[in-house]
Design an enzyme around this catalytic site. Structure first.
Site, mmCIF file in Angstrom:
data_model
loop_
_atom_site.group_PDB
_atom_site.id
_atom_site.type_symbol
_atom_site.label_atom_id
_atom_site.label_comp_id
_atom_site.label_asym_id
_atom_site.label_seq_id
_atom_site.Cartn_x
_atom_site.Cartn_y
_atom_site.Cartn_z
ATOM 1 N N CYS A 1 0.865 -1.184 0.000
ATOM 2 C CA CYS A 1 0.000 0.000 0.000
ATOM 3 C C CYS A 1 0.905 1.239 0.000
ATOM 4 O O CYS A 1 2.131 1.140 0.139
ATOM 5 C CB CYS A 1 -0.866 -0.001 1.252
ATOM 6 S SG CYS A 1 0.135 0.068 2.765
ATOM 7 N N CYS B 1 2.504 5.985 8.974
ATOM 8 C CA CYS B 1 1.607 6.193 7.831
ATOM 9 C C CYS B 1 0.679 7.378 8.127
ATOM 10 O O CYS B 1 0.105 7.453 9.227
ATOM 11 C CB CYS B 1 0.785 4.932 7.582
ATOM 12 S SG CYS B 1 -0.447 5.179 6.274
ATOM 13 N N HIS C 1 -1.073 -4.847 19.375
ATOM 14 C CA HIS C 1 -0.594 -4.397 18.067
ATOM 15 C C HIS C 1 0.054 -3.023 18.233
ATOM 16 O O HIS C 1 -0.447 -2.170 18.956
ATOM 17 C CB HIS C 1 -1.750 -4.340 17.069
ATOM 18 C CG HIS C 1 -1.267 -4.138 15.660
ATOM 19 N ND1 HIS C 1 -0.969 -2.900 15.152
ATOM 20 C CD2 HIS C 1 -1.015 -5.020 14.667
ATOM 21 C CE1 HIS C 1 -0.570 -3.018 13.892
ATOM 22 N NE2 HIS C 1 -0.576 -4.308 13.579
ATOM 23 N N GLU D 1 0.257 -0.447 16.362
ATOM 24 C CA GLU D 1 -0.566 0.716 16.010
ATOM 25 C C GLU D 1 -1.521 1.049 17.158
ATOM 26 O O GLU D 1 -1.727 2.219 17.510
ATOM 27 C CB GLU D 1 -1.362 0.429 14.735
ATOM 28 C CG GLU D 1 -2.207 1.619 14.305
ATOM 29 C CD GLU D 1 -3.167 1.281 13.171
ATOM 30 O OE1 GLU D 1 -2.792 0.519 12.271
ATOM 31 O OE2 GLU D 1 -4.304 1.782 13.218
ATOM 32 N N THR E 1 -6.448 0.655 11.800
ATOM 33 C CA THR E 1 -6.630 0.814 10.346
ATOM 34 C C THR E 1 -6.733 -0.504 9.583
ATOM 35 O O THR E 1 -7.171 -0.519 8.440
ATOM 36 C CB THR E 1 -5.444 1.598 9.747
ATOM 37 O OG1 THR E 1 -4.243 0.902 10.077
ATOM 38 C CG2 THR E 1 -5.392 3.018 10.259
ATOM 39 N N CYS F 1 -8.400 1.625 6.649
ATOM 40 C CA CYS F 1 -7.860 2.407 5.533
ATOM 41 C C CYS F 1 -8.275 1.822 4.177
ATOM 42 O O CYS F 1 -8.744 0.680 4.085
ATOM 43 C CB CYS F 1 -6.344 2.499 5.643
ATOM 44 S SG CYS F 1 -5.517 1.019 5.095
ATOM 45 N N SER G 1 1.450 -9.667 10.580
ATOM 46 C CA SER G 1 0.828 -8.633 9.750
ATOM 47 C C SER G 1 -0.688 -8.713 9.920
ATOM 48 O O SER G 1 -1.340 -9.650 9.436
ATOM 49 C CB SER G 1 1.213 -8.832 8.283
ATOM 50 O OG SER G 1 0.327 -8.110 7.453
ATOM 51 N N SER G 2 -1.241 -7.714 10.596
ATOM 52 C CA SER G 2 -2.678 -7.736 10.901
ATOM 53 C C SER G 2 -3.507 -7.784 9.624
ATOM 54 O O SER G 2 -4.434 -8.591 9.494
ATOM 55 C CB SER G 2 -3.033 -6.493 11.723
ATOM 56 O OG SER G 2 -4.415 -6.366 11.845
HETATM 57 S S1 SF4 Z 1 -2.831 2.469 7.424
HETATM 58 FE FE1 SF4 Z 1 -3.343 1.449 5.487
HETATM 59 S S2 SF4 Z 1 -2.193 2.611 3.962
HETATM 60 FE FE2 SF4 Z 1 -1.284 3.072 5.940
HETATM 61 S S3 SF4 Z 1 0.374 1.580 6.180
HETATM 62 FE FE3 SF4 Z 1 -1.418 0.732 7.199
HETATM 63 S S4 SF4 Z 1 -2.350 -0.561 5.611
HETATM 64 FE FE4 SF4 Z 1 -0.967 0.827 4.552
#
Ligand code: SF4
Length: 528
Positions: free
Chosen positions: A232, A316, A344, A346, A384, A414, A442-443
Site C-alpha cells: 500500500c 503512515c 498491536h 498501532e 486501520t 484504511c 501482519s494484521s
Molecule cells: S494504514 Fe493502510 S495505507 Fe497506511 S500503512 Fe497501514 S495498511 Fe498501509
C-alpha cells in the site's frame, strides 16, 4: 488479464509397460521415479506408501540412463522424480543430506526446475535435511579438485545421469512435472557409495513419501490473482524512508520495531544496514532512528527528543489521522473506545495519545462490560487494518449501548485494507484454496485469510513459496492468490513460479478496484 505459464520440463505420454512395478499392474496417476541403481530403486520403493507409485531403474551413467528413458513408454503418472545418490560438492553437506534440483546442467545445457524450494521445504517438514540447489551431471566420478571447481560454479551436487534423463525425448517432450531429489553419499556416487551410503539410502527411503505427496499436488491449475494486492502507499513510503535514510546518512540507521510487518522487507533492509530495535534504549546517543509505519505513542517521541536522537517518522499518514482524532476527542472530553487488537503496535501508539481517555474494545463482549464516566460523551476509533465486518459488529454494539456516540470524521479502516479484503473475497468465491502472502504478525494479512475463510474457502498465510504445504494443493485446481499490504510483489511472482513447477499454470487477475494513493516523504529524506 490472463497469462499461461507452461511447465518448463514435462514428461509422459502413452503407457508404461516397463516401469519397475512390484505387482505388474498398469500405471495409474501417481508418482514415477527414475532411479539409476538397483539399490537406490529398492530404497525408494521401500519408502512408498501409495499403490500407484512406481520406480524405474535406469542404470548408471548418462548413456544407459538416456537409453532407458528413451525406451520407456511412460504412463499416466502425475509427475516424475529422478532420485538417487550424488557427490556432495560443498564442505557443509553430510551423507544423507538431500539436494532438490533447482537447475540441472551437463555443462552445455541447463534445465531450470521451478518449485524446487517448495519440494525442499516439504522434505524439511518431514524431518530431512534438504535444500534446493544446482546439480551438475558429469561423465565420470568426480575427483576432489573437480568438486571444488564445480562448487565454485554454484553447484551443490554432482551425479552421472540426471541431465541425460531429463533430456530424453520421452521426458522432454511430455507435459507433466519433473523434479530431482539427489542424496549426498559420503564417498561420492556409483558402486563406491555403499561405504558411506547407509545414511543416503535411509534418506532416499524417507524422501519417497514426500515425492508421492509432490506428485499428488501436480496438476494443471489456474491462479486467480486478487487485485489490488501487496504494498500500500503507507508501506511503500515507510520502506522508501529507510532506504533514503541509508543513502543520505549511511549505515547504520536504527528503526524502532519492524518498519512494516514483513520478514522479507525487514531482512532486505537489514542486509542494507538498517538495525531494527524494540526500544529506544537500544539506539546509541546521537544516532538516526526511524519510527515504523504503525506509529508511536507521544511518550516515545519525548524519549527520543530527550535522548537527542535524530528522528525520521515513517508513521503512515492514515495512522497519524487516527492519532489526531484520538487527541481531538479526548480534548473535547470524550471517552474514546478504540476498536482494535491488544498488543498491536498501532493500537499501542493510538492508546498512548490519550491514555486517560481511551479504552480498547476488541469484541462485543468488551462493549457489554464497558463502563464510562458519561455515556453521552463516547466516541469510537478503529485500528486501520481491521476486518470490516468484525469491526462493524463491535461498532454496532457500541452504538446500541451509546446511541449518542461520535464517529471518526472518515473511515479509520484504511483504503488499502478495505480494497484488499474486497479483492480477496472476489477470488475466494471462485477458488478451491486461497494463498495469502504475508507475515504472521501482519494484521491486514491475517484479516485476508479470515475474509477468505468467511467466504467459505480455506486460506493459508505464507511468507513465501517454501511455506506451501503440498497437501493443500492436492485438490486445488483453482488457487486464489493475494498479498497483504506489507508483502512485497516479488513474493507473489515467486509463488506463481513455484506453482508452475507442479504443472502448467494459467494466471488470471480479478481486479475489483485500482489504487492511486501516494504519500509524500518527510523533509528529512527529501532530495533537494
Ligand atoms: S494504514 Fe493502510 S495505507 Fe497506511 S500503512 Fe497501514 S495498511 Fe498501509
Amino acid at each position: 488479464m490472463t497469462e499461461t505459464i507452461p511447465q518448463p520440463r514435462s514428461v509422459l505420454d502413452g503407457t508404461r509397460p516397463d516401469a519397475d512395478s512390484p505387482d505388474g499392474a498398469p500405471a495409474d496417476a501417481g508418482l514415477l521415479v527414475f532411479a539409476p541403481l538397483r539399490i537406490e530403486a529398492s530404497a525408494v520403493r521401500r519408502g512408498f506408501t501409495r499403490p500407484a507409485s512406481r520406480v524405474q531403474r535406469t542404470g548408471m551413467g548418462a548413456t544407459r540412463a538416456r537409453k532407458s528413458a528413451e525406451d520407456s513408454h511412460l504412463g499416466s503418472f502425475s509427475g516424475l522424480v529422478v532420485m538417487g545418490t550424488a557427490a556432495g560438492l560443498t564442505a557443509d553437506l553430510r551423507p544423507g543430506d538431500l539436494i532438490v534440483g533447482s537447475e540441472v546442467s551437463d555443462g552445455e545445457t541447463s534445465i531450470a526446475l521451478p518449485g524446487a524450494d517448495l519440494l525442499a521445504a516439504e522434505l524439511r517438514r518431514a524431518g530431512l535435511n534438504a535444500r534446493a540447489g544446482k546439480i551438475r551431471t558429469v561423465g565420470k566420478l568426480v575427483r576432489p579438485a573437480q568438486r571444488a571447481e564445480l562448487a565454485a560454479q554454484g553447484f551443490l551436487a554432482a551425479d552421472m545421469e540426471t541431465a541425460a534423463l531429463l533430456a530424453a525425448p520421452s521426458v522432454a517432450a511430455g507435459g507433466r512435472p519433473v523434479a530431482v531429489i539427489r542424496v549426498v553419499s559420503d564417498s561420492g556416487f556409483g558402486p563406491g557409495m555403499v561405504s558411506g551410503g547407509l545414511a543416503a539410502l535411509r534418506s532416499l527411503r524417507a524422501a519417497a513419501p514426500v515425492a508421492e505427496k509432490w506428485a499428488a499436488a501436480c496438476r494443471e491449475r489456474t491462479v486467480l490473482l486478487a487485485g489490488p494486492r501487496s504494498f500500500c502507499a503507507g508501506v511503500e513510503r515507510a520502506i522508501e524512508i529507510v532506504e533514503r535514510a541509508l543513502e543520505l546518512r549511511g549505515a547504520p540507521v536504527y528503526v524502532r520495531k519492524q518498519i512494516v510487518h514483513n520478514t522479507r522487507v525487514v531482512a532486505d533492509l537489514e542486509e542494507r544496514g538498517a538495525v531494527f530495535v524494540d526500544e529506544l534504549d537500544e539506539v546509541p546517543d546521537g544516532a538516526t532512528v526511524v519510527f515504523s509505519a504503525h506509529g508511536v505513542a507521544p511518550a516515545v517521541r519525548t524519549d527520543a527528543s530527550d535522548r537527542g536522537l535524530s528522528v525520521i517518522d515513517a508513521t503512515c499518514p492514515l495512522v497519524s489521522k487516527v492519532h489526531a482524532e484520538a487527541r481531538r476527542f479526548a480534548r473535547e472530553g470524550y471517552t474514546v473506545a478504540l476498536i482494535g487488537h491488544a498488543g498491536h503496535e498501532e493500537v499501542e501508539g493510538t492508546l498512548g495519545e490519550a491514555p486517560e481517555s481511551t479504552v480498547l474494545v476488541q469484541t462485543a463482549q468488551d462493549v457489554a462490560e464497558l463502563s464510562v464516566p458519561d455515556p453521552a460523551k463516547v466516541a469510537y476509533l478503529m485500528q486501520t487494518t481491521l476486518a470490516i465486518d468484525e469491526a462493524a459488529d463491535v461498532s454496532g454494539a457500541l452504538r446500541e449501548k451509546f446511541p449518542l456516540m461520535r464517529a471518526p470524521g472518515s473511515d479509520d479502516i484504511c483504503y488499502a485494507t478495505t480494497n484488499r479484503q474486497a479483492a480477496v473475497r472476489a477470488v475466494a468465491t471462485e477458488a478451491d484454496l486461497v494463498l495469502v502472502a504475508g507475515s504472521k504478525n501482519s494484521s491486514n494479512s491475517v484479516r485476508l485469510v479470515e475474509r477468505s475463510e468467511r467466504a467459505g474457502t480455506p486460506a493459508h498465510l505464507i511468507d513465501g513459496a517454501a511455506d506451501i504445504d503440498l497437501s493443500w494443493l492436492s485438490d486445488a485446481s483453482v488457487v486464489g492468490l493475494t498479498a497483504g499490504a506489507s508483502a512485497p510483489p516479488a513474493v507473489v511472482s515467486e509463488i506463481i513460479t513455484a506453482l508452475s513447477g507442479l504443472g502448467p499454470v494459467t494466471v488470471t487477475e480479478r481486479v475489483t478496484t485500482t489504487e492511486s494513493v501516494q504519500f509524500g516523504l518527510p523533509r528529512e529524506v527529501r532530495r533537494s
